[in-house]
Write an enzyme that holds these catalytic residues in place. Structure first.
Site, short mmCIF file in Angstrom:
data_model
loop_
_atom_site.label_atom_id
_atom_site.label_comp_id
_atom_site.label_asym_id
_atom_site.label_seq_id
_atom_site.Cartn_x
_atom_site.Cartn_y
_atom_site.Cartn_z
N GLY A 13 0.82 -1.20 0.00
CA GLY A 13 0.00 0.00 0.00
C GLY A 13 0.86 1.26 0.00
N ASP A 19 -1.86 -8.01 6.86
CA ASP A 19 -3.29 -7.73 6.69
C ASP A 19 -3.71 -8.15 5.28
OD1 ASP A 19 -1.93 -5.61 5.39
OD2 ASP A 19 -3.60 -4.24 5.70
N GLY A 53 0.08 -5.18 0.45
CA GLY A 53 -1.12 -5.03 -0.37
C GLY A 53 -1.02 -5.74 -1.70
N GLU A 113 5.08 -6.38 7.49
CA GLU A 113 4.41 -5.30 8.22
C GLU A 113 4.85 -5.13 9.66
OE1 GLU A 113 1.92 -6.49 4.75
OE2 GLU A 113 2.95 -7.57 6.35
#
Length: 357
Positions: free
Chosen positions: A70, A149, A118, A141
């Site tokens: 992301g 995630d 992402g 992360e």
């Protein structure tokens, strides 16, 4: 003299019977923005309704990778300013991840080069996931005060043994072979064969189903040598079977081998809070019945992450100042209390994720 045409960050077009989506921010390693996520979601709607489109093909511009994750710089700025980009971006992104997993047409993700965070979300839930000898997949992360995630806890918890726990808590990188072993990918295709495979996919018959697409890919696939994590599978399963980070650390210290100490060093550089939150999410995911359940747990935890000091500090150290010396709060594993961890799992009464049927 005409100015050069500026291409959009997301290129969506029909090629033959394929609906092609190309992430087009090569200088940023195709990092995913909110606008790109919305564009991909819109493309899925458009191609899903087009009977001439047999399959979706996801690829990245440039030669370095599909997607680095992301747009964490944008999230960093929003977090510092008290904005709500995190809540909006993650809500829409996670719903899209669930949609990809249930997409009715074959969804082919070409995971050449780097695929992180992402990027795993837009590739790892697809029905046909291709890796190469250049593939480097990671969910790093915990190194920026976050946790795996985009449904990463679902994927990691369904890897064989404890290899998913290992990758989730160390942020280490999978090569193509380890990605297949960890069930993050389905086929290994040499980069030299990609142009020919891509042409074959584009030429697939309009009504091609998942088995037909799988057969096309299999015609170009090769079996790679086992990856390094797979070769250490027995040790990883023993070390990471525990349900507390403290016990994992203790086992690694007792082992004392070169690989154990390298693993311990990798984990000690991560956010202590993130390690504990990530491990709890991974254990919860193991008992989850659906990807959507994992995404809800991740979303609740992400809202707390966006308020935490570690998230801003982790991005500062890794991306903004690049000093690689984050000052975590708390700084030690034994200082992360159950009360701190519990904040990441509270039902805040916020708008829940609304998943497609």
């Amino acid at each position: 003299m005409n100015a050069p045409m500026i291409e959009p960050d997301l290129i969506v077009r029909r090629e033959g019977s394929a609906g092609v989506v190309r992430l087009n921010r090569p200088k940023a390693l195709n990092a995913l923005t909110l606008e790109m996520a919305r564009g991909l979601d819109a493309a899925l709607t458009e191609f899903g309704a087009d009977p001439a489109v047999a399959l979706i093909l996801i690829e990245g511009a440039g030669e370095r990778g599909l997607c680095a994750g992301g747009d964490i710089v944008g999230l960093y700025n929003s977090a510092r300013e008290g904005g709500d980009l995190g809540a909006v971006f993650w809500r829409e992104e996670y719903v899209m991840n669930a949609r990809i997993a249930k997409y009715p047409k074959p969804y082919v993700a070409y995971m050449d080069g780097f695929v992180m965070g992402g990027g795993v979300g837009i590739a790892g839930h697809g029905s046909h996931r291709i890796v190469t000898e250049k593939t480097r997949i990671a969910m790093p992360e915990v190194g920026i005060g976050f946790f795996p995630d985009v449904g990463g806890t679902w994927l990691l918890s369904r890897s064989p043994g404890e290899i998913g726990t290992y990758f989730g808590l160390t942020g280490e990188t999978m090569n193509g072979a380890d990605a297949i072993h960890a069930r993050f990918a389905d086929a290994h295709v040499p980069t030299s064969a990609w142009a020919e495979l891509r042409a074959a996919l584009i030429a697939a018959p309009a009504g091609a189903d998942a088995d037909q697409v799988r057969s096309i890919i299999a015609g170009f696939a090769a079996t790679p040598e086992p990856g390094p994590a797979q070769l250490h599978g027995r040790q990883i399963d023993a070390w990471f079977a525990h349900d507390t980070v403290e016990e994992i650390f203790a086992d690694l210290e007792r082992d004392g081998s070169e690989f154990a100490l390298a693993t311990l060093k990798a984990m000690r550089g991560k956010s202590p809070t993130s390690l504990k939150v990530a491990l709890k999410l991974l254990r919860m995911a193991r008992g989850a019945a659906t990807l959507e359940q994992c995404l809800v747990h991740e979303y609740r935890a992400a809202l707390e992450v966006f308020r935490s000091a570690d998230f801003v500090e982790g991005i500062r150290a890794a991306v903004i100042d690049k000093d690689r010396a984050p000052k975590w709060q708390p700084a030690r594993i034994d200082e992360v209390t159950p009360q701190i961890v519990a904040r990441y799992f509270a039902d805040r009464g916020v708008e829940e994720l609304k998943f497609p049927d």
